[in-house]
Design a protein around this motif. Structure first.
Motif, PDB file in Angstrom:
ATOM      1  N   ASP A  58      88.985  82.556  35.721  1.00 55.79           N
ATOM      2  CA  ASP A  58      89.829  81.668  34.926  1.00 55.79           C
ATOM      3  C   ASP A  58      90.095  82.268  33.555  1.00 55.79           C
ATOM      4  O   ASP A  58      89.179  82.797  32.921  1.00 55.79           O
ATOM      5  N   PRO A  59      91.326  82.213  33.056  1.00 57.49           N
ATOM      6  CA  PRO A  59      91.610  82.742  31.728  1.00 57.49           C
ATOM      7  C   PRO A  59      90.982  81.870  30.652  1.00 57.49           C
ATOM      8  O   PRO A  59      90.605  80.729  30.892  1.00 57.49           O
ATOM      9  N   PRO A  60      90.860  82.389  29.424  1.00 60.76           N
ATOM     10  CA  PRO A  60      90.261  81.615  28.340  1.00 60.76           C
ATOM     11  C   PRO A  60      90.906  80.258  28.107  1.00 60.76           C
ATOM     12  O   PRO A  60      90.268  79.348  27.606  1.00 60.76           O
ATOM     13  N   SER A  61      92.176  80.092  28.467  1.00 58.10           N
ATOM     14  CA  SER A  61      92.834  78.804  28.271  1.00 58.10           C
ATOM     15  C   SER A  61      92.202  77.712  29.124  1.00 58.10           C
ATOM     16  O   SER A  61      92.413  76.527  28.875  1.00 58.10           O
ATOM     17  N   HIS A  62      91.415  78.106  30.124  1.00 59.24           N
ATOM     18  CA  HIS A  62      90.748  77.139  30.980  1.00 59.24           C
ATOM     19  C   HIS A  62      89.321  76.862  30.515  1.00 59.24           C
ATOM     20  O   HIS A  62      88.543  76.264  31.251  1.00 59.24           O
ATOM     21  N   VAL A  63      88.959  77.292  29.333  1.00 62.22           N
ATOM     22  CA  VAL A  63      87.645  76.992  28.776  1.00 62.22           C
ATOM     23  C   VAL A  63      87.647  75.581  28.196  1.00 62.22           C
ATOM     24  O   VAL A  63      88.599  75.168  27.536  1.00 62.22           O
ATOM     25  N   ASN A  64      86.601  74.832  28.453  1.00 63.20           N
ATOM     26  CA  ASN A  64      86.425  73.514  27.855  1.00 63.20           C
ATOM     27  C   ASN A  64      85.804  73.701  26.472  1.00 63.20           C
ATOM     28  O   ASN A  64      84.597  73.889  26.344  1.00 63.20           O
ATOM     29  N   ASP A  65      86.615  73.665  25.420  1.00 59.90           N
ATOM     30  CA  ASP A  65      86.122  73.969  24.083  1.00 59.90           C
ATOM     31  C   ASP A  65      85.330  72.829  23.459  1.00 59.90           C
ATOM     32  O   ASP A  65      84.901  72.931  22.301  1.00 59.90           O
ATOM     33  N   ARG A  66      85.122  71.763  24.207  1.00 59.54           N
ATOM     34  CA  ARG A  66      84.267  70.675  23.735  1.00 59.54           C
ATOM     35  C   ARG A  66      82.874  70.754  24.340  1.00 59.54           C
ATOM     36  O   ARG A  66      82.083  69.814  24.250  1.00 59.54           O
ATOM     37  N   MET A  67      82.573  71.897  24.952  1.00 61.33           N
ATOM     38  CA  MET A  67      81.285  72.101  25.609  1.00 61.33           C
ATOM     39  C   MET A  67      80.750  73.483  25.238  1.00 61.33           C
ATOM     40  O   MET A  67      81.402  74.487  25.512  1.00 61.33           O
ATOM     41  N   LEU A  68      79.593  73.531  24.610  1.00 64.63           N
ATOM     42  CA  LEU A  68      78.950  74.795  24.240  1.00 64.63           C
ATOM     43  C   LEU A  68      77.717  74.986  25.110  1.00 64.63           C
ATOM     44  O   LEU A  68      76.918  74.058  25.272  1.00 64.63           O
ATOM     45  N   PHE A  69      77.569  76.185  25.666  1.00 60.74           N
ATOM     46  CA  PHE A  69      76.396  76.486  26.497  1.00 60.74           C
ATOM     47  C   PHE A  69      75.700  77.719  25.930  1.00 60.74           C
ATOM     48  O   PHE A  69      76.256  78.812  25.930  1.00 60.74           O
TER      49      PHE A  69
END
Length: 327
Positions: A58-69
């Motif tokens: 998945d490209p970075p645009s599909h990252v959930n930026d409200r979730m940090l791991f």
């Protein structure tokens, strides 16, 4: 006839019980799926929401930026960044969650699904729209589970210093709070009091051999496949670098802690947007590594040092960019 009727009633009862069991399993799966997909009011995090379909790239645009791991590399100063997340969560309007720790850092696919379910439960219970998680865990590609990827974070240190820290840590701390899975065999008690004695005796605890499997830094960025733990495997090194570029806005370096904190504030400002004072992290009670031992260990940690140098150079460039913008 009565015997035949009883037999028929028994068979009908078994059929009903089987149908009830299937209905229960289906309902359980639906509830879990609902928990995984539920989003919080106000555009909340949900649990790594489902994308169009499982896709490992998945490209970075599909990252959930409200979730940090924060999939922490052990003995690299990670507890300090966890403490900062805990201190800043109220000020920065997010919630930090410490996932169940385990002596196992690599997971089967079923265990990865269990991890996603655990995160789903925590998110379902949370009133905050932004969340952060931490656990000692190899890189997990949630997109292969049909889920959105979180923003990843990690911190590494000089490989020999990390090995020395783990060596002495094992002699004073028996893995506090770590869950021991069934079938897992704890290592035997340590036989050597100092790293020098251990290296001189060629003990497997402090001997690194190419091709063997080790819990070093690269697997935390490569993944759960066996080759990721194989020492000096170039495919593991390249996979780890690819994952860093795609999923990790920041990978800090313990030896460059002030630069790490500055870049965290710049690139993960939703979590680390408060001014952080310079910090120095060193166990003053641990013996320093002699030059001879450093050289003896370093020569077999080729890809670990390639990865460390790559991460350090990347952090330096990020820090220079920040300073060039007046940060």
């Amino acid at each position: 006839m009565s015997g035949s009727g009883s037999h028929i009633r028994l068979r009908v009862t078994c059929v009903f019980l089987s149908l009830a069991l299937l209905a229960y399993v289906g309902l359980t799966q639906w509830v879990l799926g609902h928990a995984l997909l539920r989003e919080h009011a106000g555009g909340g995090a949900g649990v790594l929401p489902l994308v169009g379909g499982p896709h490992p790239d998945d490209p970075p645009s599909h990252v959930n930026d409200r979730m940090l791991f924060f999939n922490r590399v052990p003995k690299s100063g990670s507890e300090m960044l966890v403490l900062l997340l805990q201190w800043l969560q109220g000020e920065n309007a997010f919630r930090h969650i410490r996932l169940r720790n385990s002596v196992r850092r690599f997971l089967s696919r079923d265990e990865q699904l269990d991890l996603a379910a655990e995160m789903g439960e925590k998110i379902f219970e949370s009133a905050q729209s932004r969340l952060s998680f931490d656990r000692h865990l190899y890189f997990t590609n949630f997109s292969t589970l049909g889920l959105k990827m979180p923003v990843y974070l990690n911190l590494i240190r000089d490989p020999v210093e990390k090995a020395a820290s783990r060596f002495y840590y094992a002699r004073v701390t028996p893995r506090p709070g770590a869950v021991t899975p069934s079938g897992y065999h704890l290592p035997p008690p340590p036989r050597h009091a100092t790293l020098e004695e251990c290296v001189a005796a060629h003990d497997p605890e402090c001997t690194f051999v190419s091709g063997r499997l080790y819990d070093l830094s690269i697997p935390y960025f490569c993944g759960h496949e066996d080759y990721c733990r194989e020492l000096n495997n170039m495919a593991a090194l390249n996979t780890a670098k690819t994952h860093v570029e795609r999923w990790y806005p920041v990978v800090g370096v313990l030896e460059d802690l002030n630069a790490t904190l500055a870049v965290l504030q710049d690139r993960l400002d939703m979590y680390y947007n408060q001014l952080l004072a310079p910090h120095h992290n060193r166990n003053r009670h641990r013996p320093s590594v002699s030059q001879d031992i450093d050289l003896a260990l370093r020569k077999n940690l080729t890809t670990e040092y390639e990865f460390y140098d790559y991460i350090r150079q990347r952090l330096t460039l990020q820090y220079r960019d920040l300073k060039g913008r007046g940060g």
